[in-house]
Write a protein that holds these residues in place. Sequence first.
Motif, PDB file in Angstrom:
ATOM      1  N   THR A   1       4.818  -2.821 -16.086  1.00  0.00           N
ATOM      2  CA  THR A   1       3.853  -1.749 -15.816  1.00  0.00           C
ATOM      3  C   THR A   1       3.767  -0.803 -17.008  1.00  0.00           C
ATOM      4  O   THR A   1       2.673  -0.386 -17.400  1.00  0.00           O
TER       5      THR A   1
ATOM      6  N   LEU B   1       2.292   1.776  -3.438  1.00  0.00           N
ATOM      7  CA  LEU B   1       1.277   2.294  -4.354  1.00  0.00           C
ATOM      8  C   LEU B   1       0.947   3.752  -4.067  1.00  0.00           C
ATOM      9  O   LEU B   1       0.672   4.522  -4.993  1.00  0.00           O
TER      10      LEU B   1
ATOM     11  N   ILE C   1       0.924  -6.554  -7.175  1.00  0.00           N
ATOM     12  CA  ILE C   1       0.377  -7.771  -6.557  1.00  0.00           C
ATOM     13  C   ILE C   1       1.016  -9.011  -7.170  1.00  0.00           C
ATOM     14  O   ILE C   1       1.402  -9.934  -6.446  1.00  0.00           O
TER      15      ILE C   1
ATOM     16  N   TYR D   1       7.462   2.128  -7.458  1.00  0.00           N
ATOM     17  CA  TYR D   1       6.994   1.029  -6.611  1.00  0.00           C
ATOM     18  C   TYR D   1       8.163   0.109  -6.252  1.00  0.00           C
ATOM     19  O   TYR D   1       8.308  -0.304  -5.103  1.00  0.00           O
TER      20      TYR D   1
ATOM     21  N   ILE E   1       1.560   5.721  -7.668  1.00  0.00           N
ATOM     22  CA  ILE E   1       0.439   6.247  -8.457  1.00  0.00           C
ATOM     23  C   ILE E   1       0.587   7.750  -8.696  1.00  0.00           C
ATOM     24  O   ILE E   1       0.468   8.201  -9.848  1.00  0.00           O
TER      25      ILE E   1
ATOM     26  N   VAL F   1      -3.893   3.584 -11.893  1.00  0.00           N
ATOM     27  CA  VAL F   1      -3.968   2.728 -10.704  1.00  0.00           C
ATOM     28  C   VAL F   1      -3.887   1.242 -11.059  1.00  0.00           C
ATOM     29  O   VAL F   1      -3.094   0.501 -10.473  1.00  0.00           O
TER      30      VAL F   1
ATOM     31  N   ILE G   1       0.837  -1.202   0.000  1.00  0.00           N
ATOM     32  CA  ILE G   1       0.000   0.000   0.000  1.00  0.00           C
ATOM     33  C   ILE G   1       0.874   1.255   0.000  1.00  0.00           C
ATOM     34  O   ILE G   1       0.605   2.201  -0.745  1.00  0.00           O
TER      35      ILE G   1
ATOM     36  N   THR H   1      -0.932  -1.527  -9.798  1.00  0.00           N
ATOM     37  CA  THR H   1      -1.484  -2.394  -8.755  1.00  0.00           C
ATOM     38  C   THR H   1      -1.410  -3.853  -9.181  1.00  0.00           C
ATOM     39  O   THR H   1      -1.019  -4.725  -8.394  1.00  0.00           O
TER      40      THR H   1
END
Length: 171
Positions: free
Chosen positions: A105, A14, A88, A147, A18, A80, A11, A84
């Motif tokens: 990404t 992120l 994950i 990230y 973001i 997002v 979290i 994300t």
Amino acid sequence: MRFLGRLILLILGLIFAIPAGALTLALGVFSEPAAQELVALIGTAVFDLLFVEAARNGNPDAVIAEFTLGFAFVSLVLLVAPVTFVAISGEVTGTRSVIFYGLVTGLITAAIPWLMRGGFVETAALEAEWRITALLFVTGAVAGFVYWLITGRSAGRRRDPAARDSASLRS
């Protein structure tokens, strides 16, 4: 306990990744003429829509709410969802590679507009479209890299109490 710690790190990663992607996208839009034209075209269409719908229905609040939901959806899909998903999947697989987080990404972010409209379409503005795709790739790559800096480098690592005890005995 390890799961909770990794979840908090995910979290936190992120939370920084973001906005980094959003800032990259904003800077890219300001520096890329094709993106500026696209934003101007979308802005003009939204402006016309607001006034036409407000004149027709007498309720501009409904149109503004619909525009806000559309903007939120595009932001969610472009900024997002890709980072994300990669975060994950990187946590689940224990991947620590900066190339994985940045490249995957970036590729997912760049592919989203192509996938949403059904793939490759021959247009006269193909060069501009590729520049916007490159901008989206860089946006995703920056988000993935941020990230990785915060969380991805330690994905999959487990602290081995035996290794820690033997290291403390050697010193």
